[in-house]
Motif scaffolding. Structure first.
Motif, PDB file in Angstrom:
ATOM      1  N   HIS A 183     -20.921 -39.162 -62.819  1.00  8.87           N
ATOM      2  CA  HIS A 183     -20.686 -39.597 -64.190  1.00  8.87           C
ATOM      3  C   HIS A 183     -20.366 -41.081 -64.308  1.00  8.87           C
ATOM      4  O   HIS A 183     -19.257 -41.488 -64.687  1.00  8.87           O
ATOM      5  CB  HIS A 183     -19.592 -38.727 -64.815  1.00  8.87           C
ATOM      6  N   TYR A 184     -21.345 -41.890 -63.989  1.00  9.13           N
ATOM      7  CA  TYR A 184     -21.351 -43.324 -64.248  1.00  9.13           C
ATOM      8  C   TYR A 184     -22.818 -43.731 -64.318  1.00  9.13           C
ATOM      9  O   TYR A 184     -23.707 -42.938 -63.987  1.00  9.13           O
ATOM     10  CB  TYR A 184     -20.607 -44.102 -63.153  1.00  9.13           C
ATOM     11  N   SER A 185     -23.104 -44.962 -64.756  1.00 14.48           N
ATOM     12  CA  SER A 185     -24.488 -45.406 -64.892  1.00 14.48           C
ATOM     13  C   SER A 185     -24.741 -46.662 -64.077  1.00 14.48           C
ATOM     14  O   SER A 185     -23.892 -47.568 -64.042  1.00 14.48           O
ATOM     15  CB  SER A 185     -24.812 -45.693 -66.369  1.00 14.48           C
TER      16      SER A 185
ATOM     17  N   SER B 177     -15.278 -41.486 -66.053  1.00 13.00           N
ATOM     18  CA  SER B 177     -14.999 -42.236 -64.833  1.00 13.00           C
ATOM     19  C   SER B 177     -14.332 -43.549 -65.219  1.00 13.00           C
ATOM     20  O   SER B 177     -14.215 -43.867 -66.404  1.00 13.00           O
ATOM     21  CB  SER B 177     -16.271 -42.493 -64.020  1.00 13.00           C
ATOM     22  N   ALA B 178     -13.903 -44.312 -64.230  1.00 14.98           N
ATOM     23  CA  ALA B 178     -13.327 -45.635 -64.457  1.00 14.98           C
ATOM     24  C   ALA B 178     -13.630 -46.495 -63.241  1.00 14.98           C
ATOM     25  O   ALA B 178     -13.940 -45.973 -62.165  1.00 14.98           O
ATOM     26  CB  ALA B 178     -11.827 -45.551 -64.704  1.00 14.98           C
ATOM     27  N   HIS B 179     -13.526 -47.788 -63.394  1.00 17.76           N
ATOM     28  CA  HIS B 179     -13.792 -48.681 -62.266  1.00 17.76           C
ATOM     29  C   HIS B 179     -12.646 -48.680 -61.261  1.00 17.76           C
ATOM     30  O   HIS B 179     -12.873 -48.716 -60.050  1.00 17.76           O
ATOM     31  CB  HIS B 179     -14.034 -50.108 -62.768  1.00 17.76           C
ATOM     32  N   TYR B 180     -11.405 -48.647 -61.772  1.00 18.93           N
ATOM     33  CA  TYR B 180     -10.238 -48.742 -60.898  1.00 18.93           C
ATOM     34  C   TYR B 180      -9.165 -47.745 -61.312  1.00 18.93           C
ATOM     35  O   TYR B 180      -9.115 -47.282 -62.455  1.00 18.93           O
ATOM     36  CB  TYR B 180      -9.632 -50.150 -60.959  1.00 18.93           C
TER      37      TYR B 180
ATOM     38  N   ASN C   1     -21.718 -51.779 -62.204  1.00 11.97           N
ATOM     39  CA  ASN C   1     -22.190 -50.543 -62.824  1.00 11.97           C
ATOM     40  C   ASN C   1     -21.293 -50.176 -63.998  1.00 11.97           C
ATOM     41  O   ASN C   1     -20.185 -50.697 -64.162  1.00 11.97           O
ATOM     42  CB  ASN C   1     -22.214 -49.409 -61.799  1.00 11.97           C
ATOM     43  N   THR C   2     -21.754 -49.240 -64.806  1.00  6.57           N
ATOM     44  CA  THR C   2     -21.054 -48.835 -66.020  1.00  6.57           C
ATOM     45  C   THR C   2     -20.275 -47.556 -65.790  1.00  6.57           C
ATOM     46  O   THR C   2     -20.857 -46.503 -65.513  1.00  6.57           O
ATOM     47  CB  THR C   2     -22.054 -48.619 -67.177  1.00  6.57           C
TER      48      THR C   2
ATOM     49  N   ILE D  60     -20.462 -50.619 -71.479  1.00  5.62           N
ATOM     50  CA  ILE D  60     -21.367 -51.508 -70.750  1.00  5.62           C
ATOM     51  C   ILE D  60     -20.836 -52.941 -70.667  1.00  5.62           C
ATOM     52  O   ILE D  60     -21.328 -53.734 -69.862  1.00  5.62           O
ATOM     53  CB  ILE D  60     -22.782 -51.512 -71.363  1.00  5.62           C
ATOM     54  N   SER D  61     -19.829 -53.265 -71.466  1.00  3.27           N
ATOM     55  CA  SER D  61     -19.313 -54.634 -71.479  1.00  3.27           C
ATOM     56  C   SER D  61     -17.873 -54.739 -70.988  1.00  3.27           C
ATOM     57  O   SER D  61     -17.234 -55.772 -71.168  1.00  3.27           O
ATOM     58  CB  SER D  61     -19.407 -55.215 -72.898  1.00  3.27           C
ATOM     59  N   SER D  62     -17.361 -53.680 -70.358  1.00  2.00           N
ATOM     60  CA  SER D  62     -15.949 -53.683 -69.979  1.00  2.00           C
ATOM     61  C   SER D  62     -15.728 -53.144 -68.582  1.00  2.00           C
ATOM     62  O   SER D  62     -16.597 -52.502 -67.986  1.00  2.00           O
ATOM     63  CB  SER D  62     -15.129 -52.852 -70.969  1.00  2.00           C
TER      64      SER D  62
END
Length: 306
Positions: A17-19, A53-56, A72-73, A84-86
């Motif tokens: 679940h990420y792009s 999901s999250a990046h961190y 990635n998104t 897409i911008s964060s």
């Protein structure tokens, strides 16, 4: 590959679940969340089935983990343009419902990570509502919770201090004054060199704030002062083994269970979902069946709403 040097990989992109990529968008903001849970290690395993999901993520001891490459998104804001911008950052909770507290070590690590992201992506000075946001800025959610949300300005200030080469915001005189208003000098409770002590004084005196010598109200700021409490409804589980699914449907994958007595809150305005002839409510980690769709509360409903 884009990963902060402050972070270590953990379950890195091991979930669907990420792009890939950013759909041509440029990173121009950071979005903060809380995990609505105290078990740091189950993230990102829950994203195997839950469409998020999250990046961190940041643990109770300040450990920073990377889940998704910054290039990635991650699916974290509930808004595609925001996604897409964060860069999304989750914060592990120290306590559960209803306070959802976050450890000071988590706050400090968040400031360092935000400073690092802002510096690497050229975001400049972080400003709440401009390039630093919380989840509820983009979705109808209580995230990042009643404890973390009022402290986001503190994270913002600390991050900017790191990037400006100072340890904390410093007024010219080196004194922080605690008053009802700057003009009301007679109301002053004290003048402090240490901002932490000034904040404690303000917190212990209702209606008071911290000012620097130039009449700048630095705590609580207008953006960090909690807004009037959002009316909420409380959900209480009435049975043992109530399934939590990744979507409001009997076809949804089971991502956990709640036992009798488990509780959480939702905004009064949040609507329930009708699916498969059941009423469904959002839960911290998914969706739960409230009861059969009879049009009214029933004594055998799985969840009591107050």
């Amino acid at each position: 590959m884009g990963i902060s040097n402050l972070a270590t990989k953990y379950g890195f992109q091991s979930f669907p679940h990420y792009s890939e990529g950013r759909s041509g968008a440029t990173i121009n903001k950071i979005v903060l969340h809380h995990m609505a849970g105290t078990n740091y290690d189950i993230v990102p395993g829950i994203w195997q089935t839950r469409e998020a999901s999250a990046h961190y993520g940041i643990g109770k001891n300040g450990e920073i983990r990377a889940y998704v490459d910054e290039n990635n998104t991650a699916w974290h804001a509930g808004n595609w343009n925001a996604n897409i911008s964060s860069i999304g950052i989750e914060h592990c909770n120290l306590t559960g419902d209803p306070t959802w507290q976050v450890a000071q070590a988590t706050i400090e690590a968040s400031a360092k990570l935000c400073a690092d992201i802002a510096k690497r992506h050229g975001l400049g000075t972080l400003v709440m509502g401009k390039n630093l946001f919380v989840h509820s800025d983009f979705s109808a959610t209580s995230c990042p919770g009643p404890y973390l949300k009022p402290r986001v300005q503190e994270i913002c200030n600390k991050a900017n201090a790191i990037n400006n080469g100072t340890s904390a915001p410093q007024p010219t005189s080196g004194l922080y004054r605690v008053r009802k208003t700057w003009a009301d000098a007679k109301s002053q409770k004290g003048a402090f060199k240490d901002l932490t002590n000034a904040k404690k004084c303000a917190d212990s005196n209702s209606g008071y704030a911290v000012f620097d010598e130039k009449d700048n109200k630095i705590y609580p700021s207008s953006s960090s002062t909690p807004a009037p409490a959002t009316p909420t409804k409380r959900l209480t589980v009435q049975i043992n083994g109530l399934n939590v699914r990744n979507k409001p449907s009997l076809a949804g994958a089971v991502v956990g269970t709640y036992n009798k007595g488990a509780t959480w809150t939702l905004p009064k305005a949040e609507q329930f979902t009708i699916s498969d002839d059941w009423v469904w409510a959002r839960a911290p980690i998914g969706y739960c069946a409230v009861g059969r769709n009879t049009g009214k509360e029933e004594s055998d409903d799985y969840i009591f709403i107050s």
